[in-house]
Motif scaffolding. Sequence first.
Motif, PDB file in Angstrom:
ATOM      1  N   GLU A  25      64.921  10.981   5.145  1.00 37.90           N
ATOM      2  CA  GLU A  25      64.435  11.565   6.404  1.00 37.90           C
ATOM      3  C   GLU A  25      63.111  12.292   6.192  1.00 37.90           C
ATOM      4  OE1 GLU A  25      64.493  12.265  10.452  1.00 37.90           O
ATOM      5  OE2 GLU A  25      65.797  10.988   9.224  1.00 37.90           O
ATOM      6  N   ALA A  26      63.058  13.029   5.075  1.00 37.42           N
ATOM      7  CA  ALA A  26      61.816  13.755   4.777  1.00 37.42           C
ATOM      8  C   ALA A  26      60.671  12.780   4.541  1.00 37.42           C
ATOM      9  CB  ALA A  26      62.015  14.644   3.544  1.00 37.42           C
ATOM     10  N   GLU A  27      60.976  11.683   3.849  1.00 36.40           N
ATOM     11  CA  GLU A  27      59.926  10.686   3.608  1.00 36.40           C
ATOM     12  C   GLU A  27      59.483  10.048   4.914  1.00 36.40           C
ATOM     13  OE1 GLU A  27      57.226   8.413   1.498  1.00 36.40           O
ATOM     14  OE2 GLU A  27      58.411  10.179   0.929  1.00 36.40           O
ATOM     15  N   LYS A  28      60.465   9.810   5.823  1.00 37.13           N
ATOM     16  CA  LYS A  28      60.143   9.227   7.124  1.00 37.13           C
ATOM     17  C   LYS A  28      59.262  10.166   7.936  1.00 37.13           C
ATOM     18  CE  LYS A  28      62.402   7.525  11.361  1.00 37.13           C
ATOM     19  NZ  LYS A  28      63.696   7.312  12.027  1.00 37.13           N
ATOM     20  N   LEU A  29      59.679  11.466   7.955  1.00 41.35           N
ATOM     21  CA  LEU A  29      58.879  12.459   8.694  1.00 41.35           C
ATOM     22  C   LEU A  29      57.496  12.600   8.072  1.00 41.35           C
ATOM     23  CD1 LEU A  29      61.580  15.227   9.274  1.00 41.35           C
ATOM     24  CD2 LEU A  29      60.654  13.613  10.962  1.00 41.35           C
ATOM     25  N   ARG A  50      55.840  10.290   6.469  1.00 38.59           N
ATOM     26  CA  ARG A  50      55.027   9.129   6.823  1.00 38.59           C
ATOM     27  C   ARG A  50      54.619   9.175   8.278  1.00 38.59           C
ATOM     28  NH1 ARG A  50      58.087   4.086   3.698  1.00 38.59           N
ATOM     29  NH2 ARG A  50      57.709   4.867   1.548  1.00 38.59           N
ATOM     30  N   GLN A  51      55.586   9.626   9.136  1.00 30.44           N
ATOM     31  CA  GLN A  51      55.259   9.723  10.560  1.00 30.44           C
ATOM     32  C   GLN A  51      54.151  10.742  10.804  1.00 30.44           C
ATOM     33  OE1 GLN A  51      58.632  10.637  12.974  1.00 30.44           O
ATOM     34  NE2 GLN A  51      57.515  10.644  14.904  1.00 30.44           N
ATOM     35  N   ALA A  52      54.301  11.902  10.136  1.00 36.18           N
ATOM     36  CA  ALA A  52      53.269  12.935  10.282  1.00 36.18           C
ATOM     37  C   ALA A  52      51.939  12.448   9.744  1.00 36.18           C
ATOM     38  CB  ALA A  52      53.700  14.196   9.543  1.00 36.18           C
ATOM     39  N   LYS A  53      52.029  11.712   8.620  1.00 38.11           N
ATOM     40  CA  LYS A  53      50.782  11.194   8.050  1.00 38.11           C
ATOM     41  C   LYS A  53      50.148  10.188   9.000  1.00 38.11           C
ATOM     42  CE  LYS A  53      48.934   9.147   3.798  1.00 38.11           C
ATOM     43  NZ  LYS A  53      48.176   8.101   4.466  1.00 38.11           N
ATOM     44  N   GLY A  54      51.017   9.328   9.687  1.00 44.01           N
ATOM     45  CA  GLY A  54      50.474   8.365  10.644  1.00 44.01           C
ATOM     46  C   GLY A  54      49.845   9.058  11.841  1.00 44.01           C
ATOM     47  N   GLU A  55      50.559  10.100  12.347  1.00 41.93           N
ATOM     48  CA  GLU A  55      49.991  10.822  13.488  1.00 41.93           C
ATOM     49  C   GLU A  55      48.688  11.509  13.112  1.00 41.93           C
ATOM     50  OE1 GLU A  55      52.951  13.484  14.776  1.00 41.93           O
ATOM     51  OE2 GLU A  55      54.271  11.952  15.661  1.00 41.93           O
ATOM     52  N   ALA A  56      48.701  12.104  11.915  1.00 36.70           N
ATOM     53  CA  ALA A  56      47.473  12.779  11.475  1.00 36.70           C
ATOM     54  C   ALA A  56      46.340  11.765  11.307  1.00 36.70           C
ATOM     55  CB  ALA A  56      47.723  13.503  10.158  1.00 36.70           C
ATOM     56  N   ASP A  57      46.687  10.594  10.735  1.00 31.23           N
ATOM     57  CA  ASP A  57      45.640   9.579  10.572  1.00 31.23           C
ATOM     58  C   ASP A  57      45.149   9.116  11.935  1.00 31.23           C
ATOM     59  OD1 ASP A  57      45.935   9.826   7.892  1.00 31.23           O
ATOM     60  OD2 ASP A  57      47.271   8.096   7.654  1.00 31.23           O
ATOM     61  N   GLY A  58      46.116   8.984  12.935  1.00 30.60           N
ATOM     62  CA  GLY A  58      45.704   8.555  14.285  1.00 30.60           C
ATOM     63  C   GLY A  58      44.790   9.588  14.929  1.00 30.60           C
ATOM     64  N   LYS A  59      45.200  10.881  14.832  1.00 31.68           N
ATOM     65  CA  LYS A  59      44.359  11.931  15.408  1.00 31.68           C
ATOM     66  C   LYS A  59      43.004  11.963  14.741  1.00 31.68           C
ATOM     67  CE  LYS A  59      48.081  14.991  16.897  1.00 31.68           C
ATOM     68  NZ  LYS A  59      48.692  16.327  16.726  1.00 31.68           N
TER      69      LYS A  59
END
Length: 478
Positions: A325-329, A331-340
Amino acid sequence: MDYTFIILITIIAVVIFVTIAAIFKRYKRCPSDKILVVYGKVGKGSDGAFTSSKCIHGGAAFILPVFQSFEFLDLTPISIEVNLTNALSKQNIRVDVPSRFTVGISTERGIMTNAAERLLGLQLEEIRELAKDIIFGQLRLVIATMDIEEINTDRDKFLAAVSSNVESELKKIGLRLINVNVTDIKDESGYIEALGKEAAAKAINDAKKTVAEKNRDGSIGQANAKRDERIQVSYANAKAVEGENKAQIDIANSESEKRQKEAEAERKASAAEKVQTAKALEEAYHAEQEAEKARAERERATKVADVLVRAEIDKQRIEIEAEAEAEKLRRQAKGEADGKLAKMKAEAEGLMQILSKQAEGFERLVNASGGDSKDAVTLMIADKLPELIEKQVEAIKNIKIDKVTVWDTMGGNGKGTPSTANFISGMLKSLPPFEDVFNMAGMELPNYLKGKAKEDNEDNKEVEVLDKPDSDDYNEVE
């Protein structure tokens, strides 16, 4: 010429030989039984004053010619016979003390100097007489401070006092006391002889008393021996009878103790057998109890192991799920940060393109206005003028005006400009937002929009707003 050289060499050799011989002759060695006294110019002492002599024992010294000389002091012991008579004791009894003293020159540092100063050059007999006079005086002094009994009986104390007094005086002239020997002490009154007779009588009486006491002790001892013999025989007989009785009693006691011990042994054997049986049963019970405990402990360990294994498996599963779950979060946070970040980069690039294009357009506008930035700004404002006017109209469109009456005189100002035009110009000028916009942009309103109220006051121009007009010469605007 050759003879002269030989003679010169011979003279020099003789002089050198004589000098060496003189030097060796002036080097004096001191024997062990003598003291070498060097006098003359011998230097200074520890106090800084010149010393009279230098004493050497068991060594050698070089005697400087002319300045120094030397002599020897003999260390041979001197025996002095001192027959002291009529010496007054502490009890005022005159005694004769014949004695013999042995003295000699001291080899101590300071005392050798005294001997060199006071005895150097004196003959042996002269030294003996000088020491004898000192001994006589000190011996009389010691006897005057002691009783006859102390002198006669305590010879060690007497000799110690004589040695102490005599030696302290002999050191002043450089001598030391070697030995003192007192032969006999006598007195004219017969006191010492009476003391001797008293001591002899006392000794005889003591001896007689001792003999009588010994005889008495012998008789008493003999009677005591006979008494002790009878007592001991009677005591031995009684002891024999007592021993026989005791032996019979001991035999009976022994038989009784034997039977008691046999019965006790049988009782102990029976009890021991029962105790052993009970212990065997107890040990069996303990063994079964320990086996049950071991089985229960094994079952408990099995259950605990099952629970712990399940708990460990659940724990690892939860940890793996949490990590996933932590890895998923992450990666998700990293994707959102990369998108922003990509969005912000795109917006920044777009804004950069807009600003670049605006700068490029402004540069072209300045070039089109002949390089004058002020004219370029005027052109930009003129381009935006319709929008500005629209904003001004929006600001005053809600103002309600029922009626505006304008009195107009044509050519009232002498320039052929109607007063109405001046009124409109003044009204437009009275709008602060419109003129402020031009001022902030670095532009000025046209003169026909500003009006010249101050210059037209001379033409008696009149503008009046009436609620109800009273004349026909007016224009009504509704």
